[in-house]
Design a protein around this motif. Structure first.
Motif, PDB file in Angstrom:
ATOM      1  N   HIS A  49       0.823  -1.204   0.000  1.00 43.98           N
ATOM      2  CA  HIS A  49       0.000   0.000   0.000  1.00 43.98           C
ATOM      3  C   HIS A  49       0.860   1.259   0.000  1.00 43.98           C
ATOM      4  O   HIS A  49       1.888   1.331   0.682  1.00 43.98           O
ATOM      5  CB  HIS A  49      -0.913   0.043   1.223  1.00 43.98           C
ATOM      6  N   ARG A  69      -2.812   4.616  -6.917  1.00 43.06           N
ATOM      7  CA  ARG A  69      -2.855   3.690  -8.049  1.00 43.06           C
ATOM      8  C   ARG A  69      -3.747   2.475  -7.796  1.00 43.06           C
ATOM      9  O   ARG A  69      -3.465   1.360  -8.256  1.00 43.06           O
ATOM     10  CB  ARG A  69      -1.441   3.246  -8.442  1.00 43.06           C
ATOM     11  N   THR A  70      -4.798   2.694  -7.050  1.00 40.40           N
ATOM     12  CA  THR A  70      -5.754   1.624  -6.794  1.00 40.40           C
ATOM     13  C   THR A  70      -7.074   2.260  -6.387  1.00 40.40           C
ATOM     14  O   THR A  70      -7.102   3.393  -5.930  1.00 40.40           O
ATOM     15  CB  THR A  70      -5.254   0.690  -5.671  1.00 40.40           C
ATOM     16  N   GLU A  72      -8.796   1.170  -3.974  1.00 39.05           N
ATOM     17  CA  GLU A  72      -9.015   0.782  -2.576  1.00 39.05           C
ATOM     18  C   GLU A  72      -8.972   1.974  -1.629  1.00 39.05           C
ATOM     19  O   GLU A  72      -8.304   2.976  -1.887  1.00 39.05           O
ATOM     20  CB  GLU A  72      -7.950  -0.218  -2.131  1.00 39.05           C
ATOM     21  N   SER A 120      -9.528   5.010  -9.854  1.00 41.09           N
ATOM     22  CA  SER A 120      -8.451   4.035 -10.009  1.00 41.09           C
ATOM     23  C   SER A 120      -7.143   4.561  -9.452  1.00 41.09           C
ATOM     24  O   SER A 120      -6.146   3.833  -9.414  1.00 41.09           O
ATOM     25  CB  SER A 120      -8.273   3.679 -11.494  1.00 41.09           C
ATOM     26  N   ASP A 121      -7.132   5.820  -9.013  1.00 43.78           N
ATOM     27  CA  ASP A 121      -5.885   6.464  -8.611  1.00 43.78           C
ATOM     28  C   ASP A 121      -6.188   7.532  -7.563  1.00 43.78           C
ATOM     29  O   ASP A 121      -6.232   8.716  -7.873  1.00 43.78           O
ATOM     30  CB  ASP A 121      -5.224   7.098  -9.852  1.00 43.78           C
TER      31      ASP A 121
END
Length: 281
Positions: A49, A69-70, A72, A120-121
């Protein structure tokens, strides 16, 4: 000076700063004494992470930390720093500690994988404590998310007089407006969040060098890493204090903003300095 500051907010109830730091292997959630800079407690993230923006949903004391870059996000109980599960009921106003991971040790890494956003980022995230959260990524988009579910309500292009404004990194809600630091600059855009229109600019010209001079002259001790860019903004709404800092900076600055009416040329100069041309990441 050893914090790669990504997200910052001020908690009026405890008179402390809550901070999200980045870099793989070094990302953490921290609580910091606002007067001394001492880290009072921390939670280390799993090495996969890279921590980003941080927000506090005040209705039930839930912290939301974005990841780079995720899509989450990681959520924590504010009081305990314990990681929340994906099935945690965030619809009530009860304390969030009812169903949490058994993860109290600072040496136990935060795993994540429980909450997701439409981005997404993830970069910046902020709210005024209500049911709407604003978020940014590496584009020119301002996202409006539901504070409970993190689902998208709407998205708009951030613009100043018709020019798209990219790279709002760390963001903070100040008196209903969104203050957003522009990555790789010393600029802060003031945005009307309802339509993503830039209504003002703050140019912290020379502040990066001022922070570096504190170490160079021996007034403050430097850290393990070279000082990086301007990033980190927090607001104390009760005492009307605005704090700014940067990645691996040795100091937190309390600043007072003075409103002025610039000439057309001054405004154009600020736009040239602050609106990154062809900004993409």
């Amino acid at each position: 000076p050893n914090a790669f500051t990504q997200g910052l907010l001020y908690d009026e109830e405890t008179d402390t700063l809550l901070e999200s730091t980045g870099m793989y292997g070094d990302s953490e959630l921290r609580e910091v004494d606002v007067k001394t800079g001492q880290v009072l407690r921390r939670r280390k993230l799993h090495r996969r992470h890279f921590g980003e923006g941080l927000d506090l949903y005040r209705k039930n004391n839930v912290l939301t930390q974005l990841l780079w870059r995720t899509g989450e996000a990681i959520r924590y109980d504010r009081a305990t720093f314990k990681e929340l599960r994906g099935d945690q009921d965030l619809t009530s106003n009860a304390p969030a500690a009812a169903t949490i991971r058994d993860a109290t040790s600072a040496n136990q890494e935060v795993v994540g994988g429980e909450f997701f956003t439409p981005m997404s980022d993830g970069w910046g995230i902020a709210s005024d404590g209500g049911d709407v959260v604003y978020a940014t990524d590496s584009s020119t988009t301002l996202y409006e998310l539901d504070a409970k579910s993190l689902t998208m309500r709407s998205k708009r292009t951030i613009q100043d007089a018709g020019r798209a404004v990219p790279w709002l990194n760390e963001i903070e809600v100040v008196n209903g407006l969104l203050f957003g630091q522009i990555w790789q600059t010393e600029c802060m855009a003031i945005v009307e969040p309802t339509d993503a229109r830039v209504v003002g600019w703050v140019h912290f010209n020379g502040l990066t060098q001022q922070a570096a001079n504190l170490v160079r002259t021996g007034k403050l001790q430097g850290g393990r890493h070279r000082q990086d860019v301007f990033n980190g903004v927090a607001y104390d709404s009760k005492r009307k204090r605005l704090f700014v800092t940067g990645k691996y900076w040795p100091a937190l600055f309390e600043v007072r903003l003075v409103e002025r009416q610039p000439s057309a040329q001054d405004l154009e100069n600020v736009r040239r300095a602050c609106i990154v041309r062809g900004g993409s990441f």
